[in-house]
Enzyme design. Structure first.
Site, PDB file in Angstrom:
ATOM      1  CB  CYS A  69      -4.182  34.071  23.647  1.00  0.00           C
ATOM      2  SG  CYS A  69      -4.052  32.403  24.305  1.00  0.00           S
TER       3      CYS A  69
ATOM      4  CB  CYS B  63      -4.709  31.019  21.623  1.00  0.00           C
ATOM      5  SG  CYS B  63      -5.462  31.204  23.246  1.00  0.00           S
ATOM      6  CG  ASP B  64      -3.604  32.956  18.327  1.00  0.00           C
ATOM      7  OD1 ASP B  64      -4.349  31.997  18.075  1.00  0.00           O
ATOM      8  OD2 ASP B  64      -4.029  34.068  18.683  1.00  0.00           O
TER       9      ASP B  64
END
Length: 397
Positions: free
Chosen positions: A125, A128-129
């Protein structure tokens, strides 16, 4: 089940005045919520964000009365008239219709080092990261829409993004617009005709081993992170043996999102479909909710008009555009009056009652099905006379 398909079903279900509950183990939005940029959702020519769109849909669903509960669905009993959904917390939810919108999760390639270093430099993701890799170097595995678009997003943070592509130079599986943007991005580098062989690192990702599929040559390259975008796996383990799945585990449906089980529908990435995109997930949810609403309406009609009647019911399947069936209805109305209070005539427009037509396998009209205590006791199709109808009723009563 609170992704785009589930939220769309929530909007349509609650708006139809159905008591609607969405069960979601995490935050709403599903995979779409982890997508930073959405450039192809209709109505947003300047683009939008996945989280922004899913939050708007969540608010929309709630505004009509949809409840969203934090629950992890682990099992179900879908075969009866009342469906039972079981959750990890021990709760059971009962409903007469269910829309399965369980989505999918990123596919793992099970490469050496992938599992051990997940969350330690290995990610699925970008949204997300990505910020963990500011001014660092990362590798992207995959070359479809998700891979290339997320690689472009990663360049906002990372100094260099290397995309490993299994195809020959210049060949990508993504849409042309994304490909052109990626080729023009100076931060994106390409490794062609190659696959990822291994991920190395002592506690965190430090390097990867890349294999050229034409020469077999192995090359080790230093990197700080690896992002996988190589497809998805449906979240349908809890549905094994409950509804028909294909060989990959996706739910099989028809165009009305009906599964192999009456009253159970499926929508979104978990079902067999040609295109898995945000817009098709939303469309699936809308279709499933409308189909479920019509199913429930027909069920309620049958219960009141047929199942609850203490006597014999003549259910005639007809169509207003069919002259023969119009004549049959007239004959049956007269015959029902002559037979008295223990016989009831119910008229069903076959062109508008697809659920009943399929359930009772009505292939020609006019057709008369005789019900006793809610069960089909006899049937007559095609032309018939008043005498034949009266003889059949006499046999049943």
């Amino acid at each position: 089940m609170g992704g785009l398909a589930g939220l769309a079903a929530g909007v349509y279900g609650a708006r139809a005045r159905l008591k609607t509950v969405i069960l979601e183990k995490g935050s709403t939005g599903g995979q779409a919520a982890t997508t930073e940029e959405l450039e192809n959702y209709p109505g947003f020519p300047g683009g939008t964000t996945g989280r922004g769109l899913t939050k708007a849909m969540e608010d929309h669903a709630r505004s009509f009365g949809t409840e969203i509960k934090k629950e992890n669905v682990i099992d179900s009993d879908l075969g009866g008239e009342t469906k039972v959904i079981k959750t990890k917390s021990g709760n059971e939810y009962r409903a007469r219709a269910v829309v399965l919108a369980s989505g999918a999760h990123p596919r793992s390639l099970k490469i050496k080092g992938e599992k051990e270093l997940t969350g330690k430099g290995v990610s699925y993701c970008a949204t997300c990261d990505a910020d963990f890799f500011e001014e660092l170097e990362v590798v992207v595995v995959g070359n479809g829409d998700a891979a290339v678009e997320e690689a472009i997003y990663l360049t906002k943070f990372a100094d260099q993004v290397t995309i490993i592509v299994i195809h020959d130079q210049g060949i990508l599986d993504c849409n042309k617009q994304s490909a052109e943007r990626a080729f023009a991005n100076p931060k994106i580098h390409w490794v062609w005709s190659s696959v990822l062989e291994e991920i190395k690192g002592d506690g965190i990702v430090e390097s990867v081993v890349i294999k050229n599929i034409k020469t077999g040559q192995l090359t080790e390259m230093e990197t700080n992170g690896v992002f996988f975008f190589v497809g998805t796996v449906p979240n349908t383990d809890f549905l094994q043996g409950k509804v028909d799945l294909d060989e990959k585990g996706y739910i099989m449906t028809n165009e009305r999102m009906e599964t192999s089980v009456s009253g159970v529908y499926a929508a979104g990435d978990a079902r067999v479909k040609y295109l898995r995109q945000v817009v098709t997930a939303a469309a699936d949810g809308a279709v499933a909710a409308v189909a479920a609403e019509r199913y429930l309406a027909e069920e309620e009609f049958f219960k009141k008009q047929v199942s609850d009647f203490d006597g014999a019911v003549m259910a005639v399947f007809w169509a207003p555009q069919d002259e023969e069936s119009i004549a049959a209805v007239a004959l049956l109305e007269k015959t029902a009056q002559e037979l008295g209070d223990r016989v009831k005539l119910v008229k069903i427009d076959a062109s508008r009652s697809e659920v009943a037509v399929q359930r009772y396998q009505v292939t020609t009209i006019p057709a008369v099905l005789f019900f006793v205590k809610g069960e089909v006791a006899a049937r007559i199709s095609g032309q018939f006379t008043a005498i034949e109808i009266k003889e059949q009723i006499a046999d049943l009563l």
